[in-house]
Scaffold this motif. Structure first.
Motif, PDB file in Angstrom:
ATOM      1  N   MET A 130       0.836  -1.185   0.000  1.00  0.00           N
ATOM      2  CA  MET A 130       0.000   0.000   0.000  1.00  0.00           C
ATOM      3  C   MET A 130       0.881   1.248   0.000  1.00  0.00           C
ATOM      4  O   MET A 130       0.627   2.190   0.721  1.00  0.00           O
ATOM      5  CB  MET A 130      -0.930  -0.022   1.194  1.00  0.00           C
ATOM      6  N   THR A 131       1.897   1.199  -0.746  1.00  0.00           N
ATOM      7  CA  THR A 131       2.775   2.349  -0.871  1.00  0.00           C
ATOM      8  C   THR A 131       2.414   3.187  -2.082  1.00  0.00           C
ATOM      9  O   THR A 131       3.094   4.165  -2.379  1.00  0.00           O
ATOM     10  CB  THR A 131       4.242   1.892  -0.982  1.00  0.00           C
ATOM     11  N   ASP A 132       1.357   2.789  -2.727  1.00  0.00           N
ATOM     12  CA  ASP A 132       0.905   3.523  -3.905  1.00  0.00           C
ATOM     13  C   ASP A 132       0.400   4.898  -3.474  1.00  0.00           C
ATOM     14  O   ASP A 132      -0.489   5.009  -2.627  1.00  0.00           O
ATOM     15  CB  ASP A 132      -0.200   2.720  -4.594  1.00  0.00           C
ATOM     16  N   PRO A 133       0.940   5.995  -3.987  1.00  0.00           N
ATOM     17  CA  PRO A 133       0.536   7.337  -3.555  1.00  0.00           C
ATOM     18  C   PRO A 133      -0.940   7.630  -3.823  1.00  0.00           C
ATOM     19  O   PRO A 133      -1.594   8.313  -3.042  1.00  0.00           O
ATOM     20  CB  PRO A 133       1.419   8.276  -4.358  1.00  0.00           C
ATOM     21  N   GLU A 134      -1.475   7.076  -4.877  1.00  0.00           N
ATOM     22  CA  GLU A 134      -2.879   7.324  -5.164  1.00  0.00           C
ATOM     23  C   GLU A 134      -3.789   6.642  -4.152  1.00  0.00           C
ATOM     24  O   GLU A 134      -4.826   7.192  -3.754  1.00  0.00           O
ATOM     25  CB  GLU A 134      -3.207   6.866  -6.594  1.00  0.00           C
ATOM     26  N   ALA A 135      -3.405   5.462  -3.708  1.00  0.00           N
ATOM     27  CA  ALA A 135      -4.192   4.745  -2.704  1.00  0.00           C
ATOM     28  C   ALA A 135      -4.129   5.483  -1.363  1.00  0.00           C
ATOM     29  O   ALA A 135      -5.139   5.594  -0.650  1.00  0.00           O
ATOM     30  CB  ALA A 135      -3.686   3.315  -2.557  1.00  0.00           C
ATOM     31  N   MET A 136      -2.952   5.969  -1.012  1.00  0.00           N
ATOM     32  CA  MET A 136      -2.805   6.730   0.231  1.00  0.00           C
ATOM     33  C   MET A 136      -3.623   8.020   0.169  1.00  0.00           C
ATOM     34  O   MET A 136      -4.249   8.422   1.151  1.00  0.00           O
ATOM     35  CB  MET A 136      -1.326   7.065   0.494  1.00  0.00           C
ATOM     36  N   LEU A 137      -3.628   8.663  -0.969  1.00  0.00           N
ATOM     37  CA  LEU A 137      -4.399   9.880  -1.151  1.00  0.00           C
ATOM     38  C   LEU A 137      -5.891   9.597  -1.023  1.00  0.00           C
ATOM     39  O   LEU A 137      -6.632  10.347  -0.369  1.00  0.00           O
ATOM     40  CB  LEU A 137      -4.075  10.509  -2.512  1.00  0.00           C
ATOM     41  N   LEU A 160      -7.265   7.062   0.612  1.00  0.00           N
ATOM     42  CA  LEU A 160      -7.529   6.711   2.013  1.00  0.00           C
ATOM     43  C   LEU A 160      -7.569   7.964   2.890  1.00  0.00           C
ATOM     44  O   LEU A 160      -8.467   8.120   3.729  1.00  0.00           O
ATOM     45  CB  LEU A 160      -6.452   5.741   2.516  1.00  0.00           C
ATOM     46  N   THR A 161      -6.649   8.869   2.680  1.00  0.00           N
ATOM     47  CA  THR A 161      -6.618  10.115   3.439  1.00  0.00           C
ATOM     48  C   THR A 161      -7.862  10.945   3.171  1.00  0.00           C
ATOM     49  O   THR A 161      -8.476  11.509   4.088  1.00  0.00           O
ATOM     50  CB  THR A 161      -5.353  10.924   3.082  1.00  0.00           C
ATOM     51  N   VAL A 205     -10.803   9.350   4.991  1.00  0.00           N
ATOM     52  CA  VAL A 205     -10.730   9.597   6.434  1.00  0.00           C
ATOM     53  C   VAL A 205     -11.125  11.035   6.744  1.00  0.00           C
ATOM     54  O   VAL A 205     -11.906  11.302   7.668  1.00  0.00           O
ATOM     55  CB  VAL A 205      -9.323   9.266   6.980  1.00  0.00           C
ATOM     56  N   LEU A 206     -10.624  11.975   5.979  1.00  0.00           N
ATOM     57  CA  LEU A 206     -10.965  13.382   6.198  1.00  0.00           C
ATOM     58  C   LEU A 206     -12.450  13.643   5.946  1.00  0.00           C
ATOM     59  O   LEU A 206     -13.086  14.412   6.669  1.00  0.00           O
ATOM     60  CB  LEU A 206     -10.109  14.285   5.309  1.00  0.00           C
ATOM     61  N   MET A 207     -13.005  12.996   4.930  1.00  0.00           N
ATOM     62  CA  MET A 207     -14.433  13.153   4.642  1.00  0.00           C
ATOM     63  C   MET A 207     -15.263  12.578   5.795  1.00  0.00           C
ATOM     64  O   MET A 207     -16.250  13.190   6.224  1.00  0.00           O
ATOM     65  CB  MET A 207     -14.795  12.448   3.327  1.00  0.00           C
TER      66      MET A 207
END
Length: 85
Positions: free
Chosen positions: A1-8, A10-11, A14-16
């Motif tokens: 899960m180091t994919d930047p798009e997946a982290m974005l 997920l973030t 979470v913020l929503m």
């Protein structure tokens, strides 16, 4: 899960979610405050509707003061052992 798009993604999710929970909590808080305001207003209007004793006038105050002085005089006489009878 180091994919930047997946982290974005997920973030963002979470913020929503945090924003939704915050907005819901804020709406509930405002509702609770409004409920308390209504309760206080109801209590105030109820106490205003209840009959308040009339405020003492100057002559009523003097009569009450004279009665109190007479009671104190009688109590002092009783304490001193004097029969006022």
């Amino acid at each position: 899960m180091t994919d930047p798009e997946a982290m974005l993604a997920l973030t963002a999710a979470v913020l929503m979610g945090l924003a939704i929970v915050s907005a819901t909590s804020l709406r509930a808080w405002h509702g609770w405050l409004e409920l308390k305001r209504l309760e206080i207003a109801a209590v105030r209007s109820e106490t205003q509707r209840s009959e308040m004793p009339p405020s003492p006038t100057a002559s009523t105050g003097r009569i009450e003061l004279a009665d109190l002085k007479e009671r104190v005089r009688k109590l002092e006489a009783i304490a001193a052992g004097i029969d006022l009878g």
